[in-house]
Write an enzyme that holds these catalytic residues in place. Sequence first.
Site, PDB file in Angstrom:
ATOM      1  N   GLU A 108      -6.701 -19.962 -17.568  1.00  0.00           N
ATOM      2  CA  GLU A 108      -7.117 -20.694 -16.374  1.00  0.00           C
ATOM      3  C   GLU A 108      -8.255 -21.617 -16.789  1.00  0.00           C
ATOM      4  O   GLU A 108      -9.284 -21.152 -17.289  1.00  0.00           O
ATOM      5  CB  GLU A 108      -7.609 -19.734 -15.291  1.00  0.00           C
ATOM      6  CG  GLU A 108      -8.126 -20.452 -14.056  1.00  0.00           C
ATOM      7  CD  GLU A 108      -9.094 -19.626 -13.226  1.00  0.00           C
ATOM      8  OE1 GLU A 108      -9.075 -19.754 -11.997  1.00  0.00           O
ATOM      9  OE2 GLU A 108      -9.895 -18.855 -13.813  1.00  0.00           O
ATOM     10  N   ASP A 161       0.854  -1.189   0.000  1.00  0.00           N
ATOM     11  CA  ASP A 161       0.000   0.000   0.000  1.00  0.00           C
ATOM     12  C   ASP A 161       0.886   1.233   0.000  1.00  0.00           C
ATOM     13  O   ASP A 161       1.696   1.429   0.909  1.00  0.00           O
ATOM     14  CB  ASP A 161      -0.900  -0.030   1.238  1.00  0.00           C
ATOM     15  CG  ASP A 161      -1.677   1.263   1.432  1.00  0.00           C
ATOM     16  OD1 ASP A 161      -1.891   1.975   0.432  1.00  0.00           O
ATOM     17  OD2 ASP A 161      -2.064   1.553   2.585  1.00  0.00           O
ATOM     18  N   ASN A 186      -0.354   4.546  -0.370  1.00  0.00           N
ATOM     19  CA  ASN A 186      -1.006   5.810   0.008  1.00  0.00           C
ATOM     20  C   ASN A 186      -1.732   5.765   1.351  1.00  0.00           C
ATOM     21  O   ASN A 186      -2.472   6.680   1.690  1.00  0.00           O
ATOM     22  CB  ASN A 186      -1.972   6.257  -1.083  1.00  0.00           C
ATOM     23  CG  ASN A 186      -3.087   5.247  -1.336  1.00  0.00           C
ATOM     24  OD1 ASN A 186      -3.149   4.205  -0.675  1.00  0.00           O
ATOM     25  ND2 ASN A 186      -3.950   5.535  -2.298  1.00  0.00           N
ATOM     26  N   ASP A 201      -1.731  -1.216  -4.167  1.00  0.00           N
ATOM     27  CA  ASP A 201      -2.037  -0.457  -5.378  1.00  0.00           C
ATOM     28  C   ASP A 201      -0.898  -0.562  -6.386  1.00  0.00           C
ATOM     29  O   ASP A 201       0.130  -1.204  -6.126  1.00  0.00           O
ATOM     30  CB  ASP A 201      -2.312   1.013  -5.026  1.00  0.00           C
ATOM     31  CG  ASP A 201      -1.311   1.575  -4.024  1.00  0.00           C
ATOM     32  OD1 ASP A 201      -0.100   1.279  -4.170  1.00  0.00           O
ATOM     33  OD2 ASP A 201      -1.724   2.289  -3.092  1.00  0.00           O
ATOM     34  N   ASP A 214      -8.967 -15.385 -17.259  1.00  0.00           N
ATOM     35  CA  ASP A 214      -9.747 -15.916 -16.148  1.00  0.00           C
ATOM     36  C   ASP A 214     -10.915 -16.743 -16.661  1.00  0.00           C
ATOM     37  O   ASP A 214     -11.661 -16.296 -17.543  1.00  0.00           O
ATOM     38  CB  ASP A 214     -10.259 -14.754 -15.288  1.00  0.00           C
ATOM     39  CG  ASP A 214     -11.056 -15.211 -14.095  1.00  0.00           C
ATOM     40  OD1 ASP A 214     -10.455 -15.745 -13.158  1.00  0.00           O
ATOM     41  OD2 ASP A 214     -12.293 -15.036 -14.108  1.00  0.00           O
ATOM     42  N   ASP A 252      -4.178   3.782   2.599  1.00  0.00           N
ATOM     43  CA  ASP A 252      -5.609   3.507   2.717  1.00  0.00           C
ATOM     44  C   ASP A 252      -5.882   2.051   3.088  1.00  0.00           C
ATOM     45  O   ASP A 252      -7.032   1.627   3.138  1.00  0.00           O
ATOM     46  CB  ASP A 252      -6.349   3.876   1.433  1.00  0.00           C
ATOM     47  CG  ASP A 252      -5.936   3.029   0.227  1.00  0.00           C
ATOM     48  OD1 ASP A 252      -5.024   2.180   0.375  1.00  0.00           O
ATOM     49  OD2 ASP A 252      -6.523   3.213  -0.861  1.00  0.00           O
TER      50      ASP A 252
END
Length: 542
Positions: free
Chosen positions: A270, A22, A24, A30, A201, A26
């Site tokens: 997948e 992370d 930032n 990211d 996916d 929060d």
Amino acid sequence: MPKTDWWHNAIIYQIYPRSLMDSNGDGIGDLPGILDKLGYIADLGVDAIWVSPFFKSPMKDFGYDISDYRAIDPMFGTMADFDKLVKETHKHGLKLIIDQVLSHTSSSHPWFIESKSSRTNPKASWYVWANPNEEGFEPNNWLSIFGGPAWKWNKTRKQYYLHNFLKSQPDLNYHNPEVQDQMLQETKFWLDRGVDGFRLDAINFCFHDKLLRDNPLKPMEERRGRGFSPTNPYAAQYHIYDNTQPENLVFLERLRDLTDQYNGVALMGEINSEDAIKTIREYTESHRRLHTGYSFELLVDDFSTHHIRYTVEEQERHMAGDWACWAISNHDVPRVLSRWGGIHGTPELAKLYTALSASLRGSVCCYQGQELGLTEATIHPRDMRDPYGIQFWPEFHGRDGCRTPIPWNSAADNAGFSTAKPWLPVPEEHYALAVSEQEDNPESVLTLFKTFMAWRKDQPALLYGDIEFIDTPDGSLAFLRKAPEQTILCCFNFNDEVVILDVPADGTLTSLYGHGFKTASDCDHDIYLPPHGAFFGDLKKP
């Protein structure tokens, strides 16, 4: 060494962006967090990164429900961050693979909002809609993987729509050529931004049976495997008609034609079907469709050396010279050390699992944290986020336990992942496994991962050689990797006691690699493998 495409023998490091780093404060990982850790990832000795979805999404399924295929969700950053990620990934000598979720969208996608508004709008047939059956109920007996019928009633259209996953993930109608054309354009958008490949996916879920025929029921004794608990109704059927339809092969050829217009782009699928090995063969046949594909065959709960050997030999037999992709861990199943090692999972076993997968013939997917030997986290019900786990708890705990944040610094709050409360808690036991605890320890799982991957790059037999298994006692595996200029004997003992292996007698055997493993000894053409030990030997003919 012969020239091969980069993906043939690549080690692909899967990043689950919410949980890597992370940047930032929060509590959610990211894209800038990935950028910050690219140096660490490159130092692991991997060849590519696969980044799970970061597209705009209501996050009902944490990004696998996309509401805009061409936008970055603000929680992950901006398009400028992504473009920088492409550039910096390549600077670090890595390839960039991103997820593409082609079979379904979010119910918040503008396409679905328009489609459900009437039966006559321009996108009315972009999703799978069906009338009730004669009794006024669901069109057939198809089931959602996440529980319950795969059909949801819409009062405006007075029809049901199909959802193989959450109700908020309606399935696109690939029998409509407009949908196929549009999804190729969505894929082209990211090709033009410089990605090196796609992990596709649930790619065998794009098409459904046009006749909407019922799936046959499965006997109770067969309702295990492929990642489904017997408590999940989905395991009660043979999924013959709701996925893996022949029309999908034609679409994959169109997708391959598109990606072949770009240099060095790879398609990795997948695949979770009733016969995944057969499906992978069809989906990669004659180099006209996918480049490679992986199944859930090595993502099963119960560890068995017999199952591993059977799966690899069957795949080799069916692939007829094509290349497999192997995954023993990912974001959908419990972490491999807990799944296979159970309460007896040790750092030595973590090393064995990684070395085994990286010694098989083909490319390999490693899930973030595997290089640290992370165990499956126990998540308190109040902290659960996964809708799959919430639906089936307590018999099934869901996928949160493998998605917890990566521990970077044992002395920092939240193990250095974030300055804020993380979206999932960092397990207390993971602090001792943090990067800061392992990076300078020559005997750590992390050090073994780095040194083994670096050594692997210089071994022709492991990069492109054939594979031939040797009979061994239960709980152990041995196989030869054979290239014209090198033959390597790879041996693994998953037992808690010594195993004695017979060495092929028609040659001399010299130890090639032993750093980080419990060492083996040899005497009179026998190899004594200690508990949780490994041996890699150079076999030379007389």
